[in-house]
Design an enzyme around this catalytic site. Sequence first.
Site, mmCIF file in Angstrom:
data_model
loop_
_atom_site.group_PDB
_atom_site.id
_atom_site.type_symbol
_atom_site.label_atom_id
_atom_site.label_comp_id
_atom_site.label_asym_id
_atom_site.label_seq_id
_atom_site.Cartn_x
_atom_site.Cartn_y
_atom_site.Cartn_z
ATOM 1 C CE LYS A 81 -3.950 1.827 2.692
ATOM 2 N NZ LYS A 81 -4.840 1.548 3.850
ATOM 3 C CB SER A 160 -8.104 3.365 2.967
ATOM 4 O OG SER A 160 -7.211 2.832 3.930
ATOM 5 C CB SER A 184 -8.214 0.594 6.038
ATOM 6 O OG SER A 184 -8.974 1.775 6.023
#
Lengths: 501, 142
Positions: A81, A160, A184
């Site tokens: 990420k 996210s 997330s």
Amino acid sequence: MSGAHDQLAGDAHDVARRIADGTQSAESTVGAALERARTDPFGCFEALDEEAALERARELDRARSGGASCGPLFGVPIAIKSNICVDGELTTCGSRLLAGHRSIYDATAVERLVAAGAVVVGTTRMDEFGMGSSGENCASGATTNPRTPAGGAARSPGGSSSGSAAAVAAGIVPLALGSDTGGSVRQPAAFCGVFGHKPTWGRVSRHGLVAFASSLDTIGTLARSARDLELALAVMAGPDGRDSTAFERTDLDRELAAPDARDANRPLAGLRLGVFDDSALTDVDPHVLERFTRTLERARELGAELVTVDLPHHRHGVAVYYVLAPAEASSNLARYDGVRYGRRVEAGTSLEDMMTATRTEGFGHEVTRRILLGTHVLSSGFYEAWFDRAARVRRAVADDFAAAFESVDLIATPTAPTTPFTLGEDVDPLVRYRGDALTIPASLAGLPAVSVPVDVEPGRTVGLQLIGPATADLSVLRAAAALRPDSVEATRGAAPGGSVQ
Amino acid sequence: MATSDDRRPPLKGTPDAGSRESGAPHPEPSTLRREARLARLALDPQREASLSDDLVRILAAFESLQEVDVSNLEPLHQPLHASLAEPLRHAAPTDPAAAGTSRRDSRLAAPDPTSAVDRARLLEGAPEPIDGHFGVPRTIEQ
């Protein structure tokens, strides 16, 4: 089926084994992942670093032919990420403000995965600074859920950690890192039909994770099997001089070394599994509830005893979180001022004019909203009513869990109250905030949790969440493995617009 | 940029100022304008009005927090499990050579004070590096 698909078949265990036994090379494996990433129709990646990844893979192949031992993730391509530092790679956090920003060191978690043989192929898209649950609040564009029904409107991958979850579901990589502050990792895992683990707060070092809400932030893993989550944890967990909240791992090592004494037919025998009274799940979509209930029945067949638990303050979780997390964010994001990182917007003549212009133009709408909310709840005259009160109710949420774990070993809930929503819906932010209601409480209490894919049908994906007491990460992951021992299949998916690839 | 704030029209859709009989005080538009300035954010009137509405609605939705009896609850600011900061019950005696801090018997690592970053590389990512420093607009009159 292409050669590329064969190279990446199975989970990270399978890929590492095939490279270690010489069935395929690290270079061909990483090359296959890069080929898929280059032609990825879902928009998973922020950036690829093909040269560095291939060079690293060739190094591993040379080491292996020289007789070096192979680490547990030897040659396995992974994605990170874009709020987790990878030396030399773009770390944009999905923000315009950090466009072009490159890390100058590896996060501890990345360092340990690489030391175990993993090869980073690129960084993934995300909701800006981790604020969002749709994947849409990303400066470089939204990611599409690979498990969108053919011919249907594109579904959200969740967020996210949108790009990381989608990259695993699409079979580009078997393993990816995400971050989980209020859900997330778990919610995108549920939406994309993969496994996702949020460790106990402090189990994995946060050094190199860009801070959003430090008392809630964790680095977590997305994978297509529960055993891969366990492997990643075994590699990453443990103390770190650069994160003084990362605790030692004697308990984990002892459990990892212990022989598995479970009855193969009834692996959950003796497990007391806490569930809520039906009235606590009235906001859950009927399809989600049906799949959840069916999986609980399966847990019972596997030996678990279902015990109703009551967490009286659970319903306050969303309010507590959306006071505390923005408050911490308003402080953490003060560092983006156009002086030390990323982009600067020149305006006016003063330092303050420049900082204000940089922040105003750099932050997206949701981040701006949360910084204002956070600034407000910390302001004189409002602090006691909001920030201080929320921190006290957070204690009650944690105390409720502690009391429940006196009578149960784990707690099961649906991961998200809905199946994946359609991208581009214009909804009230409160609707999205309430979508985090089932994942937030474990974050507030710092507890380990996993999302297990219990339906991976495009458009109807459902995850079941298991929450454990502090430090019980392995119990959570092994129960997940019992509920779904196999790997979930990657999908070739439907391209945006609906046609099957 | 922030200087025109006071000339902006009043915001619509926000409640009247001040505290209500019960519950938390509601933010006034002028409060939010000041807070935006503190957060170094400049909002045009339309965006300010829309964000102000959002904040009022969001906080109204969280009003149930005000009903919780918090008199016997200590604030929880980080969730590290209490047992983790305490000495290990069955820990082997710590190697005196490795012991650097008062935390040596806990399950937390001693801090590593060495720098993870290289100064030259750090400055490469800055918008305006000048002679090994971060450059900013002049703040002192000549």
